[in-house]
Design an enzyme around this catalytic site. Structure first.
Site, PDB file in Angstrom:
ATOM      1  N   GLY A  11      21.517  -5.908 -26.342  1.00 21.57           N
ATOM      2  CA  GLY A  11      20.312  -5.410 -25.684  1.00 21.57           C
ATOM      3  C   GLY A  11      20.602  -4.805 -24.325  1.00 21.57           C
ATOM      4  N   ASN A  12      21.594  -5.350 -23.609  1.00 14.59           N
ATOM      5  CA  ASN A  12      21.922  -4.828 -22.277  1.00 14.59           C
ATOM      6  C   ASN A  12      22.544  -3.441 -22.333  1.00 14.59           C
ATOM      7  OD1 ASN A  12      21.137  -6.926 -20.404  1.00 14.59           O
ATOM      8  ND2 ASN A  12      22.673  -8.194 -21.380  1.00 14.59           N
ATOM      9  N   LYS A 131      19.041 -19.574 -23.237  1.00 11.29           N
ATOM     10  CA  LYS A 131      19.220 -18.166 -23.611  1.00 11.29           C
ATOM     11  C   LYS A 131      18.684 -17.237 -22.527  1.00 11.29           C
ATOM     12  CE  LYS A 131      20.109 -14.615 -26.195  1.00 11.29           C
ATOM     13  NZ  LYS A 131      21.510 -14.193 -26.401  1.00 11.29           N
ATOM     14  N   LYS A 217      21.320 -13.439 -30.614  1.00 13.40           N
ATOM     15  CA  LYS A 217      21.477 -12.286 -31.499  1.00 13.40           C
ATOM     16  C   LYS A 217      22.764 -12.340 -32.308  1.00 13.40           C
ATOM     17  CE  LYS A 217      23.480  -9.020 -29.726  1.00 13.40           C
ATOM     18  NZ  LYS A 217      24.901  -8.620 -29.522  1.00 13.40           N
ATOM     19  N   LYS A 279      29.659 -14.627 -28.531  1.00 12.50           N
ATOM     20  CA  LYS A 279      30.195 -13.664 -29.496  1.00 12.50           C
ATOM     21  C   LYS A 279      31.375 -14.264 -30.252  1.00 12.50           C
ATOM     22  CE  LYS A 279      28.714  -9.704 -26.717  1.00 12.50           C
ATOM     23  NZ  LYS A 279      27.741 -10.512 -25.971  1.00 12.50           N
TER      24      LYS A 279
END
Length: 319
Positions: A11-12, A131, A217, A279
């Protein structure tokens, strides 16, 4: 049928910062990423796209708060903000990809699936928000917002500033997975699980209810990749490769590493909690369940990464 690849967009990567950040700015960023994804499709890959929404959810929440304060409009629950941003960002990616395919004379079609993801109402994360959502703030700005909103929690995020944190329960099931599989089978590039999916819990009567939270995500993407039997998971980030000893004189980029090596790097605390560690955890989950490889790289390197020419590749064992 080509290699099925799930690509996660952060998103960033769709925002420029706290200032001058318009919907048009976001769309221009999406168009650049769409071109890179189209490169992968041209290489013969079947592609499913997921995306983050942390900053966008924060902006949506803030707009709602201002509208409530200034005009007395009803506030928007967090779960609805997740759904709203999933639709809005999905629309932009869908349009940008469609236009890119048209320009290239390609026949691929694109569809966005508004995706619900089941979580447990007993998940301990509801008691320990972790989050990050929304924009980055200075310490002074964060303290001011905490005074205005006593129930908000802010944390320092990897040296980049302070961000609000909300509950982040573990994803259990992708409710629309069969629809996503059907679209893939029909030749569509699918956009799904936006922002980690809309978090829902199952009631005693087996019906579902939305709940205020944001699912990570990358973890949701990993679960989706597992449930649709993807061979490869690609997680885009702000750097072309994963590093150990990041920011130190002995900093080292990782090209190809095994699952065992990756686990060891996690134990040695090489990956920051607020950025790379989620991640890496999502990568390991995918590989431990069903996947063949994970690639972590920036969006500009997607085509080269699929060709084994860029990015960090995490695999089961060296060939």
């Amino acid at each position: 049928m080509g290699e099925l690849v799930v690509v996660a967009i952060g998103g960033n990567s769709l925002v420029k910062g706290n200032e001058d950040n318009t919907i048009q700015d976001q769309y221009e960023a999406v168009c650049k990423i769409a071109a890179n994804i189209a490169d992968m499709v041209e290489e013969g890959c079947e592609v499913v796209v997921t995306h983050g929404n942390g900053p966008q959810v924060g902006f949506t929440l803030r707009r709602g708060e201002i509208a409530e304060k200034v005009a007395g409009m009803p506030s928007v629950p967090l779960v609805n903000c997740v759904a709203d941003t999933q639709g809005g960002i999905g629309y932009q990616i869908q349009q940008a990809l469609t236009n890119e395919f048209i320009r290239r004379g390609m026949k691929q079609k694109v569809a966005t699936v508004i995706t619900q993801v089941e979580v447990s109402s007993d998940d301990p994360n509801f008691k320990n928000p972790s989050k990050p959502v929304g924009a980055f703030f200075t310490l002074e700005q964060a303290k001011k917002l905490e005074k205005e909103h006593p129930d908000w929690v802010f944390v320092e995020d990897s040296g980049r500033g302070y961000r609000r944190v909300v509950p982040s329960p573990q994803p259990i099931d992708i409710l629309e997975k069969d629809a996503i599989k059907s679209l893939i089978g029909a030749g569509y590039v699918v956009i799904a699980v936006g922002g980690g999916g809309i978090p829902v819990v199952k009631r005693a009567d087996q019906t579902y209810e939305g709940i205020d939270a944001v699912i990570d995500k990358d973890l949701a993407t990993s679960l989706l990749a597992e449930q649709i039997q993807a061979e490869t998971l690609v997680i885009t980030t702000g750097v072309p490769k994963v590093f150990i000893h990041f920011g130190k004189p002995n900093q080292k980029a990782l090209d190809v590493i095994t699952v065992a090596e990756t686990r060891q790097y996690v134990l040695e605390d090489h990956f920051p909690q607020g950025s790379m560690l989620p991640k890496i955890k999502a990568s390991l989950r995918f590989l431990e369940q069903s996947g063949s490889r994970v690639i972590i790289t920036n969006s500009e390197s997607l085509k080269a990464a699929i060709q084994h020419k860029a990015g960090t590749h995490i695999i089961h064992g060296m060939i």
